[in-house]
Enzyme design. Structure first.
Site, PDB file in Angstrom:
ATOM      1  N   SER A   1      32.098  30.678  38.081  1.00  0.00           N
ATOM      2  CA  SER A   1      32.639  29.439  38.633  1.00  0.00           C
ATOM      3  C   SER A   1      31.990  28.112  38.000  1.00  0.00           C
ATOM      4  CB  SER A   1      32.487  29.318  40.403  1.00  0.00           C
ATOM      5  OG  SER A   1      33.052  30.212  40.990  1.00  0.00           O
ATOM      6  N   GLY A   2      30.684  28.227  37.914  1.00  0.00           N
ATOM      7  CA  GLY A   2      29.817  26.916  37.528  1.00  0.00           C
ATOM      8  C   GLY A   2      29.756  27.080  36.144  1.00  0.00           C
TER       9      GLY A   2
ATOM     10  N   CYS B   1      33.693  34.799  42.161  1.00  0.00           N
ATOM     11  CA  CYS B   1      34.754  34.288  43.064  1.00  0.00           C
ATOM     12  C   CYS B   1      36.199  34.739  42.520  1.00  0.00           C
ATOM     13  CB  CYS B   1      34.834  32.753  42.639  1.00  0.00           C
ATOM     14  SG  CYS B   1      36.160  31.948  43.470  1.00  0.00           S
TER      15      CYS B   1
ATOM     16  N   CYS C   1      36.135  35.239  46.577  1.00  0.00           N
ATOM     17  CA  CYS C   1      36.975  34.353  47.089  1.00  0.00           C
ATOM     18  C   CYS C   1      38.452  34.907  46.766  1.00  0.00           C
ATOM     19  CB  CYS C   1      36.860  32.967  46.620  1.00  0.00           C
ATOM     20  SG  CYS C   1      35.340  32.453  46.011  1.00  0.00           S
TER      21      CYS C   1
ATOM     22  N   LYS D   1      39.244  38.949  47.926  1.00  0.00           N
ATOM     23  CA  LYS D   1      39.339  38.656  49.446  1.00  0.00           C
ATOM     24  C   LYS D   1      40.359  37.960  50.209  1.00  0.00           C
ATOM     25  CE  LYS D   1      37.284  35.423  51.107  1.00  0.00           C
ATOM     26  NZ  LYS D   1      35.957  34.746  51.373  1.00  0.00           N
TER      27      LYS D   1
ATOM     28  N   TYR E   1      28.941  36.082  56.872  1.00  0.00           N
ATOM     29  CA  TYR E   1      30.336  35.750  56.690  1.00  0.00           C
ATOM     30  C   TYR E   1      31.141  36.933  55.851  1.00  0.00           C
ATOM     31  CZ  TYR E   1      30.510  34.053  51.660  1.00  0.00           C
ATOM     32  OH  TYR E   1      30.639  33.756  50.393  1.00  0.00           O
TER      33      TYR E   1
ATOM     34  N   GLU F   1      34.132  38.959  57.420  1.00  0.00           N
ATOM     35  CA  GLU F   1      35.553  38.874  56.643  1.00  0.00           C
ATOM     36  C   GLU F   1      36.059  40.428  56.536  1.00  0.00           C
ATOM     37  OE1 GLU F   1      35.309  34.615  54.290  1.00  0.00           O
ATOM     38  OE2 GLU F   1      34.634  36.144  53.469  1.00  0.00           O
TER      39      GLU F   1
ATOM     40  N   GLY G   1      23.461  40.601  52.484  1.00  0.00           N
ATOM     41  CA  GLY G   1      22.793  39.462  51.583  1.00  0.00           C
ATOM     42  C   GLY G   1      22.890  39.614  50.202  1.00  0.00           C
TER      43      GLY G   1
ATOM     44  N   ASP H   1      24.755  30.164  42.242  1.00  0.00           N
ATOM     45  CA  ASP H   1      24.212  31.132  43.114  1.00  0.00           C
ATOM     46  C   ASP H   1      22.880  31.566  42.665  1.00  0.00           C
ATOM     47  OD1 ASP H   1      26.412  31.077  44.567  1.00  0.00           O
ATOM     48  OD2 ASP H   1      27.073  33.219  44.593  1.00  0.00           O
TER      49      ASP H   1
ATOM     50  N   ALA I   1      34.876  27.680  54.930  1.00  0.00           N
ATOM     51  CA  ALA I   1      35.690  28.527  55.839  1.00  0.00           C
ATOM     52  C   ALA I   1      35.264  29.902  56.028  1.00  0.00           C
ATOM     53  CB  ALA I   1      37.101  28.372  55.518  1.00  0.00           C
TER      54      ALA I   1
ATOM     55  N   HIS J   1      52.315  16.462  66.100  1.00  0.00           N
ATOM     56  CA  HIS J   1      52.881  17.245  67.123  1.00  0.00           C
ATOM     57  C   HIS J   1      53.884  17.944  66.735  1.00  0.00           C
ATOM     58  CE1 HIS J   1      52.855  18.299  71.402  1.00  0.00           C
ATOM     59  NE2 HIS J   1      54.072  18.250  71.432  1.00  0.00           N
TER      60      HIS J   1
ATOM     61  N   GLU K   1      46.218  18.466  65.934  1.00  0.00           N
ATOM     62  CA  GLU K   1      46.133  17.266  66.911  1.00  0.00           C
ATOM     63  C   GLU K   1      44.991  17.208  67.731  1.00  0.00           C
ATOM     64  OE1 GLU K   1      49.588  16.760  69.380  1.00  0.00           O
ATOM     65  OE2 GLU K   1      50.256  18.529  69.122  1.00  0.00           O
TER      66      GLU K   1
HETATM   67  C1  LIG Z   1      32.982  38.945  48.747  1.00  0.00           C
HETATM   68  C2  LIG Z   1      32.504  37.591  48.613  1.00  0.00           C
HETATM   69  C3  LIG Z   1      33.499  36.474  48.931  1.00  0.00           C
HETATM   70  C4  LIG Z   1      33.416  35.336  48.715  1.00  0.00           C
HETATM   71  N1  LIG Z   1      34.234  34.162  49.079  1.00  0.00           N
HETATM   72  C5  LIG Z   1      34.091  33.027  48.978  1.00  0.00           C
HETATM   73  C6  LIG Z   1      34.854  32.076  49.255  1.00  0.00           C
HETATM   74  O1  LIG Z   1      35.918  32.301  50.177  1.00  0.00           O
HETATM   75  N2  LIG Z   1      34.920  30.690  49.078  1.00  0.00           N
HETATM   76  C7  LIG Z   1      33.551  30.161  48.340  1.00  0.00           C
HETATM   77  O2  LIG Z   1      33.611  29.130  48.192  1.00  0.00           O
HETATM   78  N3  LIG Z   1      32.721  31.257  47.875  1.00  0.00           N
HETATM   79  C8  LIG Z   1      32.811  32.399  47.958  1.00  0.00           C
HETATM   80  N4  LIG Z   1      32.118  33.395  47.738  1.00  0.00           N
HETATM   81  C9  LIG Z   1      30.925  32.877  46.887  1.00  0.00           C
HETATM   82  C10 LIG Z   1      31.227  32.444  45.411  1.00  0.00           C
HETATM   83  O3  LIG Z   1      32.109  33.684  44.793  1.00  0.00           O
HETATM   84  C11 LIG Z   1      30.122  32.341  44.552  1.00  0.00           C
HETATM   85  O4  LIG Z   1      29.323  31.212  45.291  1.00  0.00           O
HETATM   86  C12 LIG Z   1      30.425  31.712  43.290  1.00  0.00           C
HETATM   87  O5  LIG Z   1      31.092  32.567  42.580  1.00  0.00           O
HETATM   88  C13 LIG Z   1      28.999  31.242  42.591  1.00  0.00           C
HETATM   89  O6  LIG Z   1      29.481  30.794  41.118  1.00  0.00           O
HETATM   90  P1  LIG Z   1      28.386  30.955  40.092  1.00  0.00           P
HETATM   91  O7  LIG Z   1      29.089  30.558  38.875  1.00  0.00           O
HETATM   92  O8  LIG Z   1      26.978  30.508  40.440  1.00  0.00           O
HETATM   93  O9  LIG Z   1      28.206  32.674  39.722  1.00  0.00           O
HETATM   94  P2  LIG Z   1      29.120  33.693  39.434  1.00  0.00           P
HETATM   95  O10 LIG Z   1      30.567  33.336  39.804  1.00  0.00           O
HETATM   96  O11 LIG Z   1      28.773  34.984  40.187  1.00  0.00           O
HETATM   97  O12 LIG Z   1      29.320  34.130  37.854  1.00  0.00           O
HETATM   98  C14 LIG Z   1      28.061  34.389  37.366  1.00  0.00           C
HETATM   99  C15 LIG Z   1      28.538  35.169  36.114  1.00  0.00           C
HETATM  100  O13 LIG Z   1      27.346  35.358  35.206  1.00  0.00           O
HETATM  101  C16 LIG Z   1      27.669  36.615  34.483  1.00  0.00           C
HETATM  102  N5  LIG Z   1      26.370  37.066  34.032  1.00  0.00           N
HETATM  103  C17 LIG Z   1      25.047  37.452  34.916  1.00  0.00           C
HETATM  104  N6  LIG Z   1      24.005  37.748  34.079  1.00  0.00           N
HETATM  105  C18 LIG Z   1      24.545  37.237  32.651  1.00  0.00           C
HETATM  106  C19 LIG Z   1      23.687  37.464  31.678  1.00  0.00           C
HETATM  107  N7  LIG Z   1      22.585  37.568  31.451  1.00  0.00           N
HETATM  108  N8  LIG Z   1      24.459  37.270  30.527  1.00  0.00           N
HETATM  109  C20 LIG Z   1      25.852  37.028  30.571  1.00  0.00           C
HETATM  110  N9  LIG Z   1      26.738  36.726  31.442  1.00  0.00           N
HETATM  111  C21 LIG Z   1      25.768  37.080  32.693  1.00  0.00           C
HETATM  112  C22 LIG Z   1      28.164  37.585  35.427  1.00  0.00           C
HETATM  113  O14 LIG Z   1      28.795  38.645  35.093  1.00  0.00           O
HETATM  114  C23 LIG Z   1      29.147  36.527  36.199  1.00  0.00           C
HETATM  115  O15 LIG Z   1      30.296  36.534  35.720  1.00  0.00           O
HETATM  116  C24 LIG Z   1      32.183  34.732  47.812  1.00  0.00           C
HETATM  117  C25 LIG Z   1      31.404  35.723  47.180  1.00  0.00           C
HETATM  118  C26 LIG Z   1      31.466  36.863  47.508  1.00  0.00           C
HETATM  119  C27 LIG Z   1      30.622  38.225  47.149  1.00  0.00           C
END
Ligand SMILES: Cc1cc2nc3c(=O)[nH]c(=O)nc-3n(C[C@H](O)[C@H](O)[C@H](O)COP(=O)(O)OP(=O)(O)OC[C@H]3O[C@@H](n4cnc5c(N)ncnc54)[C@H](O)[C@@H]3O)c2cc1C
Length: 455
Positions: free
Chosen positions: A15-16, A43, A48, A51, A181, A185, A265, A306, A344, A439, A444
Site C-alpha cells: 500500500s505505502g 492489503c 483487506c 478478507k 480484529y 473477523e 499479532g 506497517d 472498521a 429516515h 440517523e
Molecule cells: C488479514 C488482514 C486484514 C487486513 N484488513 C485491513 C482492513 O480491512 N483495512 C485496513 O486499512 N487495513 C487492513 N489490514 C492492514 C493492511 O493490510 C496493512 O496495514 C497495509 O497493507 C500496510 O501497508 P504497507 O505498505 O506498510 O505494507 P504491505 O502492504 O505489507 O507491503 C509490504 C510489501 O513489501 C514487500 N517486501 C517486504 N520485504 C521486502 C524486501 N526486502 N524487498 C522487496 N520487497 C519486500 C512485501 O512482499 C510486501 O508486498 C489487514 C491486514 C491483514 C493481515
C-alpha cells in the site's frame, strides 16, 4: 551535478510503497520500486481485499435465512468453496495487474526481487538477473509486516491469516486463536461461511484498544450468532493426526479442528534488510523508528506503513506516503495527521469507530458526556434475527466537541466514514443535534441521541 541514478528507491510494493513510488514519479522523479512478492502487498493479496470479499460471501449465506421473513423461500444454500477461492484469486490477479500498470504508466522502474540496504544511498536488489546495486538520493523502506506465530509445541500445524484464503478443504471446524480484529473477523467470516468456529482469547476481551462497550457488545452478538467465544483461554500445544488437529488448552481440555488459525499479532518485515549495518535505529520487534516526517536515524532513509508498527491500516500507509512525497518532492512539509483516523472491523456485525474510546476521552478531557443506544434494526423486525445494533457518542463537556463515535451494526464502516469528516472538522454535539436524520436508516440514530447516560 546529479550523482544518483534515482531520486527515490522504494523497497516494498504494498500500500505505502506503491503510492509513494507512483506519486513521486508523477512529479517527475526518477523512481525505482523493488517488490519481492506480488504487487499490492498485504492489503491486496492477503489482507483487506480478499478478507472483505469473503465477508461479502459470508453475509450472502446469512441473507438466505433473513430473506425468509420477507416472503422468500429457497432451498438451503450450499457454499461452493473452490468457486469462491477461484473467483477471489482471479480478482486479486486483476488488481496485481492494475498496480503494475499504474506504476509502469507513471514511469516507475519496477524490479521483481528482494532488496536490502547497502548504504545510506545504496540499495542491493536481488532479481532474476542476479544482484544489482543502485544509488538513490532518497530511500523508502515500506516492507510491511507478517503474522507472528506463537512459540508453542505444534504451532506448525496451524495457519496464519496468509493461509486462510486458500484453505483446502473448507474447514468444517475452525479454531481461531486471538482476540484482535483479524482473529475476530476470520471467526465471523468462517462462521458465516458455514464452519463451526471456536475463538480462543487469552485476555478478558475482544478487540483490545477499542471502546469497552463496543468490545462487550460485539462479543455478545458474535456469541448469539453462534461463534463459540472463549475468553481467558490459552493454547498449550497443537497436535496433528492426519487431517485432524487437536488443540490442547492450558486448562487441560482439548478441542478438535480441521484448521487452527493463529491470529496473535503481526511483526515488522525487517530481517535481512541491512538496517543495523547502515545505522537505521529500530524499536520493539525491530520496527523502524521514524520521526514525524517518516525519516529514520539515517537522513536519506525513510520508512512508513506497517514496518514502523504505528497505526497498521492501509489508508494510514497511503496517507503517510503522500505526506512523505509532498515533503521530499513537493513544496511543503505537510505532516501526516493521526487524529480521528476512522477504522472498521468486518466482524458480523461490523464495527466502525473514530476518535477516542470513553476511557481515553475521560483521561484526556476529564468531564465527558456519553450517549448510547442499542436497538433492533428495522430489517430484523421481519427477518427473525435477534441481532441488535449499538451506537455510542463521547462528547467533551468543556468544548461540546464529539470526540468519539462508535458503532456495532450493519455497514458500520460505511456509516462511520462520513461522521469522521464531521468530527475532523470539529463538529460539536450541538451540530449533531441540529443535523436532520435520514429516515429510516440506522445512521440517523447518531443525530437523535439526546440524553446522556448518568455519570
Ligand atoms: C488479514 C488482514 C486484514 C487486513 N484488513 C485491513 C482492513 O480491512 N483495512 C485496513 O486499512 N487495513 C487492513 N489490514 C492492514 C493492511 O493490510 C496493512 O496495514 C497495509 O497493507 C500496510 O501497508 P504497507 O505498505 O506498510 O505494507 P504491505 O502492504 O505489507 O507491503 C509490504 C510489501 O513489501 C514487500 N517486501 C517486504 N520485504 C521486502 C524486501 N526486502 N524487498 C522487496 N520487497 C519486500 C512485501 O512482499 C510486501 O508486498 C489487514 C491486514 C491483514 C493481515
Amino acid at each position: 551535478m546529479n550523482t544518483f541514478e534515482f531520486d527515490l528507491a522504494v523497497i516494498g510494493g504494498g500500500s505505502g510503497g506503491v503510492r509513494a513510488a507512483r506519486m513521486a514519479a508523477q512529479r517527475g522523479a526518477r523512481v525505482l520500486l523493488a517488490e519481492a512478492g506480488a504487487l499490492g502487498g498485504t492489503c491486496v493479496n492477503v489482507g483487506c481485499i480478499p478478507k472483505k470479499l469473503y465477508s461479502y460471501a459470508a453475509h450472502f449465506g446469512e441473507a438466505f435465512t433473513l430473506a425468509h421473513g420477507f416472503g422468500w423461500d429457497a432451498p438451503k444454500p450450499v457454499l461452493d468453496w473452490p468457486r469462491l477461492k477461484a473467483n477471489r484469486a482471479r480478482e486479486i490477479t486483476r488488481l496485481n495487474g492494475i498496480y503494475h500498470d499504474l506504476l509502469a504508466n507513471a514511469g516507475v522502474q519496477l524490479v521483481n526481487g528482494w532488496a536490502s540496504l547497502a548504504g545510506p544511498h545504496t540499495v542491493a536488489v536481488a532479481g532474476t538477473g542476479g544482484a544489482r546495486h543502485i544509488t538513490s538520493r532518497h530511500i523508502l523502506v515500506a516492507t510491511g509486516g507478517h503474522p507472528l506465530v506463537p512459540d508453542l509445541p505444534g504451532a506448525e500445524h496451524g495457519v496464519t491469516s496468509d493461509g486462510m484464503f486458500d484453505l483446502d478443504p473448507f474447514p468444517r471446524r475452525l479454531v481461531v486463536v486471538g482476540g484482535g480484529y483479524i482473529a475476530s473477523e476470520f471467526a465471523s467470516i468462517f462462521h458465516g461461511l458455514g464452519a463451526h468456529v471456536t475463538q480462543l482469547v487469552r485476555g478478558g476481551h475482544l478487540l483490545r484498544g477499542f471502546d469497552a462497550d463496543v468490545s462487550n457488545f460485539l462479543a455478545a452478538e458474535m456469541r448469539k450468532a453462534g461463534v463459540h467465544l472463549r475468553i481467558h483461554t490459552e493454547v498449550a500445544a497443537v497436535t496433528r493426526q492426519g487431517d485432524l488437529r487437536q488443540v490442547l488448552l492450558k486448562d487441560g481440555s482439548t478441542l478438535e479442528a480441521d484448521a487452527v488459525l493463529f491470529a496473535t499479532g503481526r511483526v515488522p518485515n525487517v530481517a535481512g534488510l541491512g538496517l543495523t549495518a547502515v545505522g537505521v535505529a529500530q524499536g520493539k520487534d525491530g520496527a523502524i523508528v521514524v520521526d514525524a516526517h517518516h525519516q529514520t536515524s539515517v537522513p536519506s532513509i525513510h520508512a512508513l506503513g506497517d514496518v514502523t508498527a504505528r497505526l497498521q491500516l492501509t489508508p494510514v500507509a497511503l496517507g503517510e506516503a503522500m505526506a512523505l512525497v509532498d515533503r521530499l518532492l513537493g513544496t511543503g512539509a505537510r505532516r501526516m495527521d493521526y487524529d480521528f483516523v476512522p477504522t472498521a472491523v468486518f466482524t458480523h456485525p461490523n464495527v466502525g469507530t473514530v476518535g477516542c474510546t470513553e476511557a481515553e476521552a475521560r483521561a484526556k478531557f476529564g468531564a465527558v458526556a456519553v450517549f448510547k443506544t442499542d436497538f433492533k434494526p428495522l430489517m430484523h423486525t421481519l427477518s427473525g434475527s435477534t441481532e441488535r445494533t449499538f451506537m455510542k457518542l463521547v462528547v467533551d463537556r468543556a468544548s461540546d466537541r464529539v470526540v468519539g463515535l462508535h458503532m456495532v451494526g450493519p455497514d458500520a464502516g460505511e456509516v462511520v466514514q462520513g461522521f469522521a469528516v464531521a468530527m475532523k472538522a470539529g463538529a460539536t454535539k450541538a451540530v449533531f443535534d441540529s443535523t436532520i436524520g435520514i429516515h429510516p436508516t440506522l445512521a440517523e440514530e447518531f443525530v437523535t441521541m439526546r440524553t446522556p447516560v448518568p455519570d
